[in-house]
Design a protein around this motif. Structure first.
Motif, short mmCIF file in Angstrom:
data_model
loop_
_atom_site.label_atom_id
_atom_site.label_comp_id
_atom_site.label_asym_id
_atom_site.label_seq_id
_atom_site.Cartn_x
_atom_site.Cartn_y
_atom_site.Cartn_z
N UNK A 1 0.80 -1.39 0.13
CA UNK A 1 0.16 0.01 0.10
C UNK A 1 1.04 1.00 -0.05
N UNK A 2 1.78 1.31 0.92
CA UNK A 2 2.79 2.63 0.78
C UNK A 2 3.48 3.00 -0.30
N UNK A 3 3.91 1.65 -0.76
CA UNK A 3 4.78 1.81 -2.23
C UNK A 3 3.57 2.56 -3.40
N UNK B 1 9.34 1.89 0.60
CA UNK B 1 10.32 1.39 1.10
C UNK B 1 10.73 0.11 0.29
N UNK B 2 11.75 0.41 -0.30
CA UNK B 2 12.27 -0.82 -1.16
C UNK B 2 13.12 -1.87 -0.10
N UNK B 3 13.72 -1.58 0.74
CA UNK B 3 14.25 -2.46 1.66
C UNK B 3 13.47 -3.32 2.40
N UNK B 4 12.44 -2.87 2.76
CA UNK B 4 11.20 -3.71 3.65
C UNK B 4 10.68 -4.51 2.60
N UNK B 5 10.30 -3.99 1.31
CA UNK B 5 9.58 -4.86 0.33
C UNK B 5 10.56 -6.05 -0.11
N UNK B 6 11.83 -5.80 -0.22
CA UNK B 6 12.61 -6.75 -0.60
C UNK B 6 12.83 -7.82 0.54
N UNK C 1 4.94 -18.79 -4.21
CA UNK C 1 3.93 -18.12 -5.11
C UNK C 1 3.63 -16.58 -4.47
N UNK C 2 3.53 -16.47 -2.99
CA UNK C 2 3.19 -15.15 -2.62
C UNK C 2 4.35 -14.34 -2.97
N UNK C 3 5.49 -14.92 -2.61
CA UNK C 3 6.84 -14.06 -3.07
C UNK C 3 6.85 -13.52 -4.46
N UNK C 4 6.46 -14.36 -5.27
CA UNK C 4 6.72 -13.90 -6.79
C UNK C 4 5.43 -12.97 -6.96
N UNK C 5 4.16 -13.27 -6.52
CA UNK C 5 2.92 -12.42 -6.58
C UNK C 5 3.38 -11.10 -6.25
N UNK C 6 4.24 -11.04 -4.84
CA UNK C 6 4.46 -9.58 -4.42
C UNK C 6 5.30 -8.99 -5.19
N UNK C 7 6.50 -9.41 -5.89
CA UNK C 7 7.25 -8.85 -6.89
C UNK C 7 6.42 -8.34 -7.97
N UNK C 8 5.73 -9.14 -8.60
CA UNK C 8 5.08 -8.96 -9.82
C UNK C 8 4.06 -7.73 -9.48
N UNK C 9 3.23 -7.91 -8.56
CA UNK C 9 2.06 -6.91 -8.23
C UNK C 9 2.67 -5.68 -7.68
N UNK C 10 3.67 -5.73 -7.04
CA UNK C 10 4.33 -4.43 -6.58
C UNK C 10 4.95 -3.59 -7.50
N UNK C 11 5.64 -4.08 -8.58
CA UNK C 11 6.29 -3.56 -9.66
C UNK C 11 5.25 -2.95 -10.76
N UNK C 12 4.41 -3.81 -11.07
CA UNK C 12 3.01 -3.28 -11.86
C UNK C 12 2.32 -2.17 -11.38
N UNK D 1 2.49 1.52 -12.41
CA UNK D 1 1.02 2.12 -13.10
C UNK D 1 0.70 3.09 -12.44
N UNK D 2 0.68 3.17 -10.98
CA UNK D 2 0.52 4.16 -10.01
C UNK D 2 1.29 5.74 -10.34
N UNK D 3 2.51 5.53 -10.53
CA UNK D 3 3.30 6.53 -11.10
C UNK D 3 3.02 7.40 -12.50
N UNK D 4 2.60 6.31 -13.31
CA UNK D 4 2.27 6.82 -14.84
C UNK D 4 0.86 7.38 -14.59
#
Length: 124
Positions: free
Chosen positions: A38-40, A77-82, A95-106, A110-113
């Motif tokens: 959420x914060x990211x 926070x990139x460090x906490x995300x990592x 699966x949740x780890x991979x989902x966290x990476x993909x969902x967070x980046x996308x 998307x939010x920045x754009x």
């Protein structure tokens, strides 16, 4: 003087990140790190909006330092995300780890754009 703007923004952003993370995690009692997600995403939206405002001349360099570098820098926070992604993987929730990476980046990109597009609509 510029460093003071960054410090003041960070003094607001860091506790805001902590409080938001705690509130979201309390509401959604799950191993997925929704608070950090959420914060990211929110910070990325804010930074996109601010960057777009700066390009349009609607935000000064002082506002960029206060809100962009200070507040958004401490809020996201990139460090906490990592760390949380690594923790999920180590605990067997690959699966949740991979989902966290993909969902967070996308979602963050998307939010920045979206923030930049909103700034363009408002001030462009």
């Amino acid at each position: 003087m510029n460093w003071l703007l960054v410090v003041v923004g960070g003094m607001v952003g860091a506790p805001l990140r902590y409080l938001t993370d705690r509130a979201v995690q309390k509401r959604y009692d799950t191993v997925f790190p929704w608070g950090t997600f959420t914060v990211n995403v929110v910070g990325s939206l804010m930074l996109g909006l601010l960057s777009g405002a700066a390009v349009a001349g609607a935000a000064s360099s002082h506002v960029q330092l206060l809100l962009g570098t200070g507040l958004c820098g401490a809020l996201t926070t990139y460090s906490t995300f990592s760390y949380e992604t690594l923790r999920l993987a180590e605990e067997g929730a690959k699966f949740l780890a991979a989902a966290n990476v993909v969902a967070s980046v996308v979602a963050a990109l998307g939010a920045a754009f979206a923030g930049a597009a909103l700034a363009e609509a408002l001030w462009g």
